[in-house]
Design a protein around this motif. Sequence first.
Motif, PDB file in Angstrom:
ATOM      1  N   ARG A   1       1.562   3.283  -6.183  1.00 36.91           N
ATOM      2  CA  ARG A   1       1.726   2.281  -7.250  1.00 36.91           C
ATOM      3  C   ARG A   1       0.489   1.382  -7.349  1.00 36.91           C
TER       4      ARG A   1
ATOM      5  N   PHE B   1      -1.313   1.098  -3.552  1.00 36.56           N
ATOM      6  CA  PHE B   1      -0.390   1.239  -2.415  1.00 36.56           C
ATOM      7  C   PHE B   1       0.212   2.650  -2.375  1.00 36.56           C
TER       8      PHE B   1
ATOM      9  N   ALA C   1       2.775   5.187  -0.458  1.00 38.54           N
ATOM     10  CA  ALA C   1       3.872   5.341   0.516  1.00 38.54           C
ATOM     11  C   ALA C   1       3.730   6.744   1.086  1.00 38.54           C
TER      12      ALA C   1
ATOM     13  N   ASN D   1      11.320   6.261   7.130  1.00 43.24           N
ATOM     14  CA  ASN D   1      10.514   5.141   6.647  1.00 43.24           C
ATOM     15  C   ASN D   1       9.082   5.591   6.370  1.00 43.24           C
ATOM     16  N   ASN D   2       8.567   5.169   5.244  1.00 39.37           N
ATOM     17  CA  ASN D   2       7.183   5.489   4.889  1.00 39.37           C
ATOM     18  C   ASN D   2       6.257   4.431   5.487  1.00 39.37           C
TER      19      ASN D   2
ATOM     20  N   GLN E   1       2.886   2.212   4.599  1.00 41.96           N
ATOM     21  CA  GLN E   1       2.109   1.829   3.425  1.00 41.96           C
ATOM     22  C   GLN E   1       0.620   1.968   3.733  1.00 41.96           C
TER      23      GLN E   1
ATOM     24  N   VAL F   1      -2.973   1.017   2.234  1.00 42.72           N
ATOM     25  CA  VAL F   1      -3.583   0.120   1.247  1.00 42.72           C
ATOM     26  C   VAL F   1      -4.963   0.669   0.901  1.00 42.72           C
TER      27      VAL F   1
ATOM     28  N   SER G   1       1.500  -6.196   8.551  1.00 41.50           N
ATOM     29  CA  SER G   1       1.692  -6.114   7.102  1.00 41.50           C
ATOM     30  C   SER G   1       1.908  -7.493   6.487  1.00 41.50           C
TER      31      SER G   1
ATOM     32  N   GLN H   1       8.023  -3.820   5.862  1.00 41.86           N
ATOM     33  CA  GLN H   1       7.406  -3.111   6.991  1.00 41.86           C
ATOM     34  C   GLN H   1       6.613  -4.099   7.841  1.00 41.86           C
TER      35      GLN H   1
ATOM     36  N   GLU I   1       0.852  -1.902   8.303  1.00 45.41           N
ATOM     37  CA  GLU I   1       0.348  -1.040   7.235  1.00 45.41           C
ATOM     38  C   GLU I   1      -1.054  -0.587   7.622  1.00 45.41           C
TER      39      GLU I   1
END
Length: 478
Positions: free
Chosen positions: A30, A34, A36, A44-45, A47, A49, A78, A83, A86
């Motif tokens: 997105r 970001f 995933a 759980n993913n 993130q 960046v 993060s 989360q 990251e």
Amino acid sequence: MSQRVKIKALLQSQQTDIDVTVKGWVRAFRSNRFIALNDGSTNNNIQIVVDFENTDPALLKRVTVGAALSVVGKLIASQGKGQTVEVIATDIEILGDSDPEKYPIQPKKHSLEFLRENAHLRFRTSTFGAIFRVRNSLAFAVHQFFQERGFIYLHTPVITASDAEGAGETFHVTNFDLDNIPKTDTGEIDFKQDFFGRPTNLTVSGQLEGELGAMALSDVYTFGPTFRAENSNTTRHLAEFWMIEPEVAFNSLDDNMDLAEEMLKYVIKYALDKNADDIEFLTQRLEEEEKQKPQNERSEMTLLEKLQFCLNHDFERLTYTEAIDILKESTPNKKKKFQYPIEGWGTDLQSEHERYLVEKHFKKPVILTDYPKEIKAFYMRQNDDGKTVGAMDILFPGIGEIIGGSAREERLDKLEQRMDEMDIPKDELWWYLDTRRFGSCPHAGFGLGFERLVLFVTGMGNIRDVIPFPRFPKNAEF
């Protein structure tokens, strides 16, 4: 370059500000910033960046749902919600592109039917990731349970000449040219020319061979695939499924019940401890699904409560005769609410009756014993009353029978008499009868359909969703 670290380990990491390499598949991307990323080690993913202003736009275009990436970067605490850590990416490599126009598993809700048609890709969804991690834990726990107790793991044959249940619904095994099957002078199939020189089939159970092992090794168990050519399209049946079948020399029916109850509690607890996140996810998934149902069809317990329910109660033990009396006097039977009314003693219990006993009457798992011999298999030990056998079925909420077992008939004369009554050819099972001729002893065992266990622990509604590649009538895809 640092070694790949699994996403589950990164999310649990106490360290930050360290260089990491993470690899996985894109679940979402997105704001061009970001990613995933998921590698199947957890639902759980993590993130990722992206510094999109300093990243090649052509590379960013290739970061699509389903694409496989390798990311090198720094693991930091993060800033966002949801989360603890990251990864700030310093290098992104596309390992495998995924055309967003064609990739079937989009970040939206797909029907289970659609996912069955795409079973080769359904592992990538959160639901199926959770299911197959739980399945893995249950399988490991089964082995651990028996190994801790000194059992020998016995590999019984997949190809056999016997039909253990006497049901006759087997898959034939042959290497004949089906367009040119050799016949005898009388027009029958000439099996002497077949690979094994006789009719053979895929096994429906490893039990009979398991008993042979128990007669020397004392405590054995099998855990392997079994096959039923039953033309059934229900949510409870598969043509290929896995069975766990312990056989224990010197065990009584009571010992058998103790072992089965202990095993079920052990493996359920193992999955609850090992897969807490997955079971939490599946519990929420089931709650969402239940909201679509009318109030009277909704389960009284959440998935988590159902699992705890089995751990927290001693299983209720009663005879088939006592169960029939309870069911006969029950409100649904008197009000004709059962699809199959209880006519009286000798009725074969259906899933609705089993669930009534567990969910409404006793409100705990139930073990039924001493069934009429007419509705049970030839190898079950005959009781002194001449009417019943030392059988046991374990009944669970939401599912009905999960385990079936018995004390085995160790007396040669009784076993032969029962085989004659049921038209089971003794000459074909000479080897089985030999164990009653040479050093026979009381023994007992049971069978647990592994997929039924996985169905129960994951809360899924269809058995086709708890085996990686389901086999059922008119379907052998993938």
